[in-house]
Scaffold this motif. Structure first.
Motif, PDB file in Angstrom:
ATOM      1  N   SER A 181       0.844  -1.185   0.000  1.00  0.00           N
ATOM      2  CA  SER A 181       0.000   0.000   0.000  1.00  0.00           C
ATOM      3  C   SER A 181       0.884   1.241   0.000  1.00  0.00           C
ATOM      4  O   SER A 181       1.754   1.397   0.861  1.00  0.00           O
ATOM      5  N   THR A 182       0.691   2.091  -0.988  1.00  0.00           N
ATOM      6  CA  THR A 182       1.488   3.311  -1.069  1.00  0.00           C
ATOM      7  C   THR A 182       1.194   4.207   0.129  1.00  0.00           C
ATOM      8  O   THR A 182       0.035   4.536   0.390  1.00  0.00           O
ATOM      9  N   MET A 221       1.652  17.280   9.754  1.00  0.00           N
ATOM     10  CA  MET A 221       1.863  16.313   8.680  1.00  0.00           C
ATOM     11  C   MET A 221       1.943  14.905   9.264  1.00  0.00           C
ATOM     12  O   MET A 221       2.800  14.630  10.102  1.00  0.00           O
ATOM     13  N   THR A 222       1.058  14.036   8.807  1.00  0.00           N
ATOM     14  CA  THR A 222       1.007  12.672   9.329  1.00  0.00           C
ATOM     15  C   THR A 222       1.092  11.676   8.186  1.00  0.00           C
ATOM     16  O   THR A 222       0.303  11.740   7.240  1.00  0.00           O
ATOM     17  N   SER A 223       2.058  10.769   8.271  1.00  0.00           N
ATOM     18  CA  SER A 223       2.231   9.730   7.256  1.00  0.00           C
ATOM     19  C   SER A 223       1.544   8.449   7.705  1.00  0.00           C
ATOM     20  O   SER A 223       1.626   8.072   8.876  1.00  0.00           O
ATOM     21  N   VAL A 225       4.840  14.562   0.686  1.00  0.00           N
ATOM     22  CA  VAL A 225       4.826  13.153   0.303  1.00  0.00           C
ATOM     23  C   VAL A 225       5.374  12.330   1.459  1.00  0.00           C
ATOM     24  O   VAL A 225       6.186  12.806   2.248  1.00  0.00           O
ATOM     25  N   ALA A 226       4.914  11.073   1.554  1.00  0.00           N
ATOM     26  CA  ALA A 226       5.410  10.161   2.582  1.00  0.00           C
ATOM     27  C   ALA A 226       6.692   9.504   2.091  1.00  0.00           C
ATOM     28  O   ALA A 226       6.762   9.033   0.961  1.00  0.00           O
ATOM     29  N   GLY A 280       7.455   8.342  -1.548  1.00  0.00           N
ATOM     30  CA  GLY A 280       7.408   9.618  -2.240  1.00  0.00           C
ATOM     31  C   GLY A 280       6.515   9.652  -3.459  1.00  0.00           C
ATOM     32  O   GLY A 280       6.819  10.342  -4.431  1.00  0.00           O
ATOM     33  N   GLN A 281       5.393   8.906  -3.447  1.00  0.00           N
ATOM     34  CA  GLN A 281       4.524   8.845  -4.619  1.00  0.00           C
ATOM     35  C   GLN A 281       3.249   9.668  -4.451  1.00  0.00           C
ATOM     36  O   GLN A 281       2.983  10.570  -5.225  1.00  0.00           O
ATOM     37  N   ALA A 282       2.441   9.330  -3.445  1.00  0.00           N
ATOM     38  CA  ALA A 282       1.160  10.019  -3.263  1.00  0.00           C
ATOM     39  C   ALA A 282       1.393  11.415  -2.686  1.00  0.00           C
ATOM     40  O   ALA A 282       1.940  11.566  -1.600  1.00  0.00           O
TER      41      ALA A 282
END
Length: 248
Positions: free
Chosen positions: A74-75, A102-104, A144-145, A149-151
């Motif tokens: 899962s991204t 900011m929460t990943s 981005v997380a 670094g995608q979503a």
């Protein structure tokens, strides 16, 4: 054609392939061998083998390793929460300052930019998941997380110009200046009774054990800044004590 008997449990980590291995008894070997026999077909009740000679026959079930289930990936995603004193109906307009928490979803670091560009986990600014970025001007925040670094998550924040109070304090500490930011902000916030995210460490210099720290306390307007200045002056002794405690 051989009758199908009750199936035994497959070996650990194996599964029945639906085919059989046909064997014939070799008097010369005194054992069963697959030489001269091949599997033809199978039904629910019988197995058919094709053999080139007459003797005793058996059919063994064929097994193969159980396939590992596919790994689901899962991204990681980022949630951006705008926090502060909203004055606009949309909750995105602020005076003096605003905080972006900011929460990943993965709990890892978050890379961000404030100019609308796509941030980079490799070379961009980063924050630990769950911490906040303090803004003193309007910004187009992208995040981005990491390390994926995608979503990309984004939010536009309008911050109207505010005011501030600059404070210089001295204390003794053997800790590196780079490690004092968080405890100093927490100590000052507790003494002044304000959110520690409103305190920005501008610079720190050391002379042996003596550490001089320049701080900025953010305010909404000049009136609040004047009030903070009076409170800082009146609380300086307690502030120094709190800073000394935080720095040990």
């Amino acid at each position: 054609s051989l009758p199908v008997t009750t199936a035994p449990s497959p070996p650990a980590g194996q599964e029945f392939t639906g085919t059989y291995r046909c064997l014939s008894f070799s008097p010369a070997l005194g054992a069963f061998t697959d030489k001269g026999c091949s599997f033809s077909s199978a039904s629910a009740t019988h197995v058919t083998c094709a053999c080139t000679h007459a003797t005793y026959y058996v059919a063994e079930r064929s097994y193969s390793p159980v396939a590992a289930p596919p790994v689901e990936y899962s991204t990681p995603t980022v949630a951006l929460a705008v926090e502060s004193d909203a004055v606009g109906g949309d909750g995105a307009s602020h005076v003096g300052y605003a905080f972006i928490r900011m929460t990943s979803s993965s709990g890892g670091e978050v890379a961000y930019s404030t100019d609308g560009s796509v941030p980079s986990c490799a070379s961009g600014e980063t924050l630990a998941s769950g911490t906040s970025l303090t803004l003193t001007a309007s910004a187009e925040v992208q995040a981005v997380a990491c390390p994926d670094g995608q979503a990309v998550a984004s939010v536009s924040v309008s911050v109207q110009e505010g005011s501030h109070v600059d404070v210089t304090v001295s204390l003794e500490s053997d800790l590196p200046a780079s490690e004092l930011g968080a405890p100093l902000r927490a100590a000052i916030g507790a003494v002044l009774g304000i959110d520690e995210r409103r305190i920005v460490v501008l610079a720190a210099s050391r002379r042996r054990a003596a550490l001089t720290v320049s701080l900025r306390v953010l305010a909404r307007d000049a009136s609040e800044a004047a009030d903070l200045k009076v409170r800082v002056a009146g609380a300086m002794e307690g502030l120094q004590a709190a800073l000394g405690s935080a720095a040990t």
